[in-house]
Scaffold this active site. Structure first.
Site, short mmCIF file in Angstrom:
data_model
loop_
_atom_site.label_atom_id
_atom_site.label_comp_id
_atom_site.label_asym_id
_atom_site.label_seq_id
_atom_site.Cartn_x
_atom_site.Cartn_y
_atom_site.Cartn_z
CB SER A 180 82.42 64.53 47.84
OG SER A 180 82.54 63.12 47.69
CB THR A 181 82.05 63.54 43.15
OG1 THR A 181 81.60 62.53 43.91
CG2 THR A 181 82.33 63.37 41.64
CG HIS A 207 83.88 62.72 50.97
ND1 HIS A 207 82.70 62.75 50.77
CD2 HIS A 207 83.84 63.11 52.27
CE1 HIS A 207 81.90 63.25 51.57
NE2 HIS A 207 82.66 63.60 52.61
CG MET A 301 77.43 61.11 44.27
SD MET A 301 77.89 59.33 44.33
CE MET A 301 79.47 59.54 43.49
CG ASP A 304 80.21 63.80 55.02
OD1 ASP A 304 79.34 63.96 56.13
OD2 ASP A 304 81.26 63.99 54.88
#
Lengths: 362, 643, 85
Positions: A180-181, A207, A301, A304
């Site tokens: 993600s991030t 993401h 973050m 998930d």
């Protein structure tokens, strides 16, 4: 107090973002109209986090970001238009050290200004707590400027594609990656460490908004020896290829006529982030024996992927969590470690090598 | 109106004007790269701003316009002249939409069709006349004709044909086309067709929508449209040739702008009254003190103090609101400058280009209006002294056109205006020699003066370096007038120059006349105000601690020698000698100065108004404030007085 | 689970959301001769599409009038090709 610097040439955009954060009691805000003013504010206001527009007169966002990363390293969040061009520039910015990006409101349902506000606050708050590692960023920037290290020659590529059918393993093995991030540069680091002949197909849930995964795939395809494609429809998966799930949707593995196939499915509202890593991993477990799967969870973050990958480990699959020292945000991998779901916890520079070992050994 | 939308209306008005100007310029000069970039930026920013609101039709029209310009920029090609008219049509339409938003806050119901039509005309490269406000447009669509043929409606039914072609990606947006069709009222006939042939099952993408729905309904058009409210781009609706009696749309008339014009004097009265209200509120401190002195008055005193606090909060809000009313964008003043520059260019025969940025920045009307004159002098100076004649520029390898840029930006609560030219710059040597020749400085000083300080000489009244007295700026209007004018507005001027490259003059001004904390000081029986921000502390020292140093006086405070200035001397009201002196320690920039006064009085918050009327010509006065008892107190500009 | 696969039939019950389409496709590809029994409150277009494309034999009722009248016939008419634009 979190000191936030908003850099945007549009007075309206500054007001929009300013208004969102004025409602938060723990934010102190300053604004800048362009890159030059931003740099001045960097030394005077000393922000803990910066939102940076890309298209600005005088010094544009990327040039400004470059200066910030060298002169006042600080978490920078890009404010990006969800267009092809916006995606390209944002990916460059992430490579240059920006930690995250937030979409510009577009008046459509999913990007409506009011609904974006809580998301924006959450992302900026998270970004503010990120410690920017200058040395690593610097190294990445050098590499990024130097271009791909192992340029792939067209002829070599042709050979691979003709041998595709042979390359498909009798028993499917798949590497599943969730991020993600901070994910795009991390993906670049891992994937570009893998050679062209890497024997396992790789499916990635990063993401991202829908407009971004296409440019991300094309960018990684240029930088890596493996070919990288975006999954927009049913795609049979083959060795030597990386499959990036389209953003704002989920990417799943299924079987079509016994052939393992990646598909892009509408985002399941039960999951908060998309493409959902949890959903990808569970669909893989349903279709491939766990011992032929490798689950890798990288920077990001939230949580998930942690639950599904922990499950994968319990079923006999191999699992890797990115180590804390290299992750931009140690949320998802941290959660995986907490659940006892990580067989290996390794820093970003070594993940590629580990995947090579595992793929050969298994 | 939502303040964000209000801001948008202002910004959008500027941007449409900018885009229109650039496009017109491109019409004259298709190869002008700067205009192309500028038009692109204006439209790009507009598109970004539109995205903050629910204004999809505007968004898509702007997106199409941006694409056309973006392609030209990317290919480094000239803008196809055939595109200019449709582009201008888009911009005009956007402007109309903005005005409509200003008036009624929403787009007209026809906006989606008009926008779509404009996008079409952009693609085809010719302006299309706006459609009548129906979804059908002129000709009756073929698919509808086919539908009615296949299933003729009974006479007078006024049936509606609809064709719903869901976007292939629509499942990803959460659409369920069959469910939507099931929700359409009054369907008497329908057919479902496929967009593309079905692929083999192994290739089938179940998440790609491949069905197209056509149907006839007897329901009201509005009820059908309501079903497809969120996806107007995927639905087409056509009314049968023999329509039911049409509902006559309510005559909306011209949108009336929700603004009124107010005589500025009335506005000023309100602002002044707010200022007085502040003073009146401050009077309550004394009341609280009196109450506290009463027997058992402590509770009363506290209540008074609490009431004062509440009142203070309300007054602050009122004051902000009153200040806001007076805020206007700089655009008006800057546009006047553009006209002026053309004029000057004609008079001097020097081709000139004026670039203006930051028109949308807002400041108090007095400040915006007051800026015109100093900016005018600066630009005249630039043309007169800075920009070289065309042939000289050619030799220097500069473009024939002299370039003057005026850019405004907001820095905290101040605006910063930069006026830069690409002329010959200022020769510090020449300044020094002129100053020397006029006896403004000594030969010693001239020899040691730093370059930066030489430029400061320009601000000395009466300084002018032009050998030929010019029609434009040589008539005794120098930088001193500029400095004085900017000073009156509470601003500062700075100048920087690089020989051969050009000169930049930077004005820094407040955006509004904000509340200032002021302390009253007594001197020779009179009262003046001193801005609190300059006062570091107040000390009482024995008179003999003040010693004469060269031409002035000084005393030592905590090992630091501080020069002393007597306010009485400055104001021409010498005070009697006394044993102890009251000294205000002032911090002015980097300098620390002691100011001797007779006594200090109350401190209060006040709305400082710029000096008006007679006081305008008196230097050293920052502004005036009205006291609780109606007396006017002059607030001193210490920086000017002690300079 | 809103899609239940038994030896002879594939049964749709409850609210069949878009995400079930792939499962329905898989089930039908696995055993094309199986009947599909419609007993659902809602069937997403994505599932209807799978049925229209693969045209299995279908039993049961459509959940609303529109799909009953205008979609079911597309699945049932095995001999006739689907109308194309």
């Amino acid at each position: 107090m979190i000191r936030l610097l908003i850099v945007d040439d549009s007075a309206l955009m500054r007001r929009f973002l300013g208004r969102i954060f004025e409602a938060e009691p723990d934010f102190e805000i300053a604004t800048a109209r362009d890159g030059a003013e931003a740099l001045q504010a960097m030394s005077e206001f000393r922000p803990q986090v910066v939102t940076l527009d890309i298209a600005m007169p005088n010094m544009d966002g990327l040039a400004c970001l470059d200066r910030i990363m060298v002169e006042h390293p600080c978490p920078v969040v890009m404010v990006s238009a969800l267009t092809e061009h916006g995606a390209d520039e944002t990916l460059r910015a992430l490579q240059m050290g920006a930690v995250d990006f937030i979409p510009k409101p577009q008046g459509t349902i999913s990007l409506h200004a009011e609904e974006l506000a809580p998301l924006i606050v959450e992302r900026i708050r998270a970004a503010a707590s990120i410690k920017v590692r200058t040395s690593r960023r610097l190294a990445e920037r050098v590499r990024f400027r130097a271009g791909p290290q192992t340029p792939r020659s067209p002829s070599v590529r042709a050979v691979t594609s003709s041998s595709r059918t042979d390359a498909r393993l009798p028993d499917d093995c798949v590497v599943l990656i969730g991020a993600s991030t901070g994910g795009p540069p991390a993906l670049d680091a891992v994937l570009s460490a893998l050679p062209e002949g890497f024997a396992w197909p790789i499916v990635v849930a990063q993401h991202m908004p829908a407009a971004f995964t296409g440019p991300l795939s094309r960018r990684l395809d240029k930088l890596c020896a493996l070919s990288v494609v975006e999954v927009t429809g049913p795609t049979p998966i083959e060795a030597g290829t990386v499959y990036i799930g389209r953003g704002d949707a989920d990417v799943l593995l299924t079987r079509r006529n016994k052939v393992l196939t990646a598909i892009s499915a509408p985002a399941d509202p039960e999951h908060r982030w998309h493409p959902s890593v949890d959903r990808l991993v569970r669909s893989a477990i349903d279709n491939v024996p766990a011992e032929r799967l490798i689950g890798l969870l990288m920077t990001g973050m939230g949580n998930d992927g942690a639950a599904a990958i922990a499950e994968l480990r319990a079923l006999g699959g191999h699992t890797i969590a990115e180590a804390k020292q290299s992750a931009v945000v140690w949320g998802m991998p941290g959660e995986l470690v907490k659940l006892g779901g990580a067989a290996d916890v390794i820093g970003l520079p070594h993940i590629g090598g580990r995947l090579l070992e595992l793929a050969q050994w298994r | 109106m939502d303040d964000l939308l209000a801001q948008f209306v202002i910004e959008a008005t500027e941007l449409t004007q900018q885009a229109a100007e650039d496009l017109l310029a491109l019409d004259q000069e298709p190869g002008n790269r700067a205009k192309l970039d500028s038009a692109f930026r204006a439209i790009h920013t507009l598109k970004g701003s539109v995205g903050l609101f629910d204004l999809a039709p505007m968004q898509s029209a702007l997106h199409a316009a941006e694409d056309v310009l973006g392609v030209a920029i990317k290919d480094d090609a000239e803008l196809d002249p055939a595109r200019i008219d449709p582009m201008l049509a888009v911009i005009e339409w956007i402007d109309r939409c903005v005005q409509q938003l200003r008036g009624v806050g929403v787009l007209p119901s026809t906006a989606a069709d008009e926008g779509a039509n404009l996008v079409l005309s952009l693609a085809s490269g010719r302006a299309v006349a706006p459609l009548p406000p129906t979804m059908t447009g002129g000709a009756f669509p073929q698919w509808a004709a086919r539908l009615f043929e296949a299933h003729p409606p009974s006479r007078g039914e006024g049936a509606i044909a609809l064709r719903y072609a869901p976007a292939p990606e629509c499942f990803f947006n959460g659409d369920d086309p069959v469910a939507l069709m099931a929700a359409v009222p009054g369907v008497i006939y329908a057919q479902v067709v496929t967009r593309e042939d079905w692929p083999a099952p192994t290739k089938l993408d179940p998440f790609r929508s491949n069905l197209i729905f056509e149907g006839i309904s007897t329901a009201k058009r509005a009820d059908i449209e309501a079903v497809f409210r969120l996806i107007p781009d995927q639905i087409a609706i056509a009314q049968d040739a023999a329509p039911a009696p049409r509902e006559i749309p309510a005559e909306s008339g011209e949108p009336t702008a929700r603004t009124i014009r107010v005589d500025l004097a009335r506005m000023d009265d309100i602002v002044a009254l707010v200022g007085e209200l502040v003073t009146a509120k401050n009077g309550m401190s004394a009341l609280a003190a009196q109450a506290e002195a009463l027997e058992g008055g402590l509770a009363l005193s506290r209540n008074v103090a609490a009431a004062q606090q509440d009142l203070g909060r309300l007054i602050n809000q009122l004051q902000r609101a009153a200040t806001d009313v007076r805020m206007v964008p700089l655009g008006g003043t800057l546009r006047r400058l553009a006209r002026l520059a053309r004029e000057i260019s004609g008079q001097t025969g020097k081709p000139l280009q004026l670039d203006v940025a930051g028109s949308e920045i807002e400041a108090d009307k007095t400040i915006v209006d007051g800026l015109y004159e100093p900016l005018l002098h600066i630009i005249r100076n630039a043309v007169d002294h800075g920009i070289e004649p065309e042939d000289e520029r050619q030799v220097a390898g500069k473009p024939a056109k002299g370039m003057i840029s005026v850019s405004a930006r907001q820095v905290g609560h101040r605006i910063e205006l930069q006026v830069g030219d690409d002329g010959r710059g200022i020769d510090p040597e020449r300044i020094r020699s002129v100053a020397l020749a006029r006896g403004m400085i000594s030969a010693d000083a001239a020899a040691t003066l730093a370059e930066k300080d030489s430029l400061e000489l320009l601000f000395i009244p009466g300084f002018s370096t032009s050998d030929a007295v010019s029609d434009l700026s040589g008539r005794g209007v120098g930088m001193d007038a500029v400095r004085a004018a900017v000073h009156r507005l509470g601003g500062k001027v700075a100048i920087s120059s690089t020989a051969g490259k050009g000169t930049t003059i930077t004005l820094s001004l407040p955006t509004s006349f904000t509340m200032s904390r002021v302390m009253l000081v007594h001197i020779a029986g009179e009262q003046y105000g001193v801005p609190m921000q300059a006062i570091a502390e107040t000390v009482k020292i024995p008179a003999h601690a003040i010693v004469r140093v060269r031409s002035g006086e000084a005393f030592v405070l905590r090992d630091r020698t501080i020069p002393i200035v007597r306010l009485g001397d400055i104001l021409g009201r010498a005070a009697a000698a006394r044993l102890d002196e009251l000294v205000l320690i002032l911090e002015l920039g980097t300098a620390v100065v002691g100011l001797v006064v007779d006594g200090v009085g109350e401190r209060f918050e006040t709305l400082l108004r710029p000096p008006a009327g007679l006081l305008k010509s008196v230097s050293g006065v920052l502004g005036t404030t009205v006291q609780g008892d109606g007396r006017i107190v002059m607030v001193l500009d210490l920086e000017a007085l002690l300079a | 689970m809103t899609i239940t696969v038994t030896d002879h039939e594939i049964r749709l019950t409850g609210r069949c959301g878009v995400d079930e389409a792939e499962a329905l496709l898989a089930a039908l590809s696995e055993s094309p001769q199986n009947r599909v029994v419609l007993a659902a409150e809602r069937i997403h277009t994505a599932l209807w599409q799978v049925l229209v494309a693969l045209r299995p034999s279908v039993l049961g009722e459509a959940p609303d009038r529109f799909s009953a009248e205008y979609i079911l016939p597309l699945i049932a008419r095995k001999d006739e090709p689907v109308v194309k634009t």
